[in-house]
Design a protein around this motif. Structure first.
Motif, mmCIF file in Angstrom:
data_model
loop_
_atom_site.group_PDB
_atom_site.id
_atom_site.type_symbol
_atom_site.label_atom_id
_atom_site.label_comp_id
_atom_site.label_asym_id
_atom_site.label_seq_id
_atom_site.Cartn_x
_atom_site.Cartn_y
_atom_site.Cartn_z
ATOM 1 N N MET A 92 -9.963 3.184 11.919
ATOM 2 C CA MET A 92 -10.007 2.213 10.698
ATOM 3 C C MET A 92 -8.888 0.973 10.825
ATOM 4 N N HIS A 93 -9.306 0.100 10.364
ATOM 5 C CA HIS A 93 -8.218 -1.078 10.492
ATOM 6 C C HIS A 93 -7.967 -1.539 9.221
ATOM 7 N N TYR A 94 -7.110 -2.057 8.726
ATOM 8 C CA TYR A 94 -6.681 -2.658 7.369
ATOM 9 C C TYR A 94 -6.095 -4.080 7.690
ATOM 10 N N ILE A 95 -6.576 -4.911 6.458
ATOM 11 C CA ILE A 95 -6.008 -6.370 6.496
ATOM 12 C C ILE A 95 -5.438 -6.046 5.015
ATOM 13 N N TYR A 96 -4.317 -6.916 4.842
ATOM 14 C CA TYR A 96 -3.634 -6.269 3.417
ATOM 15 C C TYR A 96 -3.002 -7.677 3.041
ATOM 16 N N MET A 97 -2.903 -8.015 1.529
ATOM 17 C CA MET A 97 -1.940 -8.997 1.057
ATOM 18 C C MET A 97 -0.804 -8.395 0.219
ATOM 19 N N LEU A 98 0.409 -8.835 0.790
ATOM 20 C CA LEU A 98 1.611 -8.431 -0.058
ATOM 21 C C LEU A 98 2.037 -9.663 -0.762
ATOM 22 N N ARG A 99 2.573 -9.368 -2.099
ATOM 23 C CA ARG A 99 3.399 -10.359 -2.778
ATOM 24 C C ARG A 99 4.713 -10.278 -2.497
ATOM 25 N N CYS A 100 5.341 -11.589 -2.116
ATOM 26 C CA CYS A 100 6.824 -11.449 -1.719
ATOM 27 C C CYS A 100 7.546 -11.853 -2.850
ATOM 28 N N ARG A 101 8.907 -11.648 -2.807
ATOM 29 C CA ARG A 101 9.753 -11.920 -4.125
ATOM 30 C C ARG A 101 10.083 -13.292 -4.421
ATOM 31 N N ASP A 117 7.358 -15.150 -4.577
ATOM 32 C CA ASP A 117 6.012 -15.253 -5.089
ATOM 33 C C ASP A 117 4.792 -15.808 -4.184
ATOM 34 N N SER A 118 5.258 -15.897 -2.734
ATOM 35 C CA SER A 118 4.260 -16.202 -1.801
ATOM 36 C C SER A 118 3.389 -14.838 -1.574
ATOM 37 N N ILE A 119 2.336 -15.120 -0.911
ATOM 38 C CA ILE A 119 1.532 -14.106 -0.341
ATOM 39 C C ILE A 119 1.467 -14.105 1.124
ATOM 40 N N TYR A 120 1.647 -12.759 1.555
ATOM 41 C CA TYR A 120 1.562 -12.574 3.031
ATOM 42 C C TYR A 120 0.311 -11.825 3.442
ATOM 43 N N THR A 121 -0.191 -12.140 4.501
ATOM 44 C CA THR A 121 -1.334 -11.281 4.908
ATOM 45 C C THR A 121 -1.066 -10.746 6.388
ATOM 46 N N CYS A 149 9.543 -5.534 11.062
ATOM 47 C CA CYS A 149 9.208 -5.863 9.647
ATOM 48 C C CYS A 149 8.958 -7.648 10.263
ATOM 49 N N SER A 150 7.872 -8.008 9.711
ATOM 50 C CA SER A 150 7.575 -9.394 10.082
ATOM 51 C C SER A 150 8.869 -10.464 9.852
ATOM 52 N N LYS A 151 8.891 -11.355 10.600
ATOM 53 C CA LYS A 151 10.151 -12.414 10.006
ATOM 54 C C LYS A 151 9.874 -12.899 8.699
ATOM 55 N N TYR A 152 8.673 -13.223 8.368
ATOM 56 C CA TYR A 152 8.163 -13.898 7.028
ATOM 57 C C TYR A 152 8.532 -12.699 5.910
ATOM 58 N N VAL A 153 8.242 -11.576 6.015
ATOM 59 C CA VAL A 153 8.321 -10.653 4.995
ATOM 60 C C VAL A 153 10.021 -10.334 4.981
ATOM 61 N N SER A 154 10.568 -10.121 6.159
ATOM 62 C CA SER A 154 12.112 -9.966 6.092
ATOM 63 C C SER A 154 12.901 -11.033 5.433
ATOM 64 N N SER A 155 12.349 -12.215 5.562
ATOM 65 C CA SER A 155 13.270 -13.342 4.954
ATOM 66 C C SER A 155 12.984 -13.290 3.236
ATOM 67 N N ARG A 156 11.896 -12.958 3.084
ATOM 68 C CA ARG A 156 11.270 -13.066 1.573
ATOM 69 C C ARG A 156 11.365 -11.875 0.760
ATOM 70 N N GLY A 157 11.305 -10.748 1.316
ATOM 71 C CA GLY A 157 11.377 -9.499 0.764
ATOM 72 C C GLY A 157 9.906 -9.181 0.277
ATOM 73 N N ALA A 158 9.372 -8.034 0.484
ATOM 74 C CA ALA A 158 8.154 -7.539 -0.159
ATOM 75 C C ALA A 158 8.460 -6.962 -1.542
ATOM 76 N N LEU A 159 7.492 -7.540 -2.336
ATOM 77 C CA LEU A 159 7.643 -6.984 -3.877
ATOM 78 C C LEU A 159 6.455 -5.935 -4.144
ATOM 79 N N ARG A 160 5.293 -6.227 -3.703
ATOM 80 C CA ARG A 160 4.127 -5.263 -4.021
ATOM 81 C C ARG A 160 2.980 -5.572 -3.131
#
Length: 115
Positions: free
Chosen positions: A1-10, A12-16, A36-47
């Protein structure tokens, strides 16, 4: 199985993103450490907002690519559940190969924030 996900960052942006092991990938994003991706690392994952499941990495990569190209408003409609993949990508992808993931899975509880 493979997953494609969307995270809300701190911010308020959305990371895919894409993963073959969703729980492990989320753990890396939320801990912010190595891998961790640079994008999420710099913004922080919220949920975790939502995710889809498919059989092949090729299908997953196609969906990830298309989701990343969507405007923010369309992404917001997807994560809220007001729209489905077919609404935005039906003419570009075979959307029936993707199934929306179960956000009630106990294994994901730590990544859902205050949803």
């Amino acid at each position: 199985m493979h997953y494609i996900y969307m995270l809300r960052c701190r911010d308020d942006s959305i990371y895919t993103g894409i993963a073959s092991e969703l729980e492990n990938r989320l753990k890396i994003h939320f801990e912010g450490g190595a891998g961790c991706s640079k994008y999420v690392s710099s913004r922080g994952a919220l949920r975790l907002e939502c995710y889809w499941i498919c059989e092949t990495v090729s299908e997953a990569a196609k969906l990830e690519y298309r989701l990343k190209k969507l405007p923010r408003k369309s992404k917001e409609m997807l994560v809220s559940g007001d729209s489905e993949l077919e609404d935005f990508l039906g003419q570009k992808l075979e959307c029936r190969v993707y199934s929306r993931g179960d956000m009630q899975k106990a294994e994901l509880a730590g990544y859902l924030g205050s949803v």
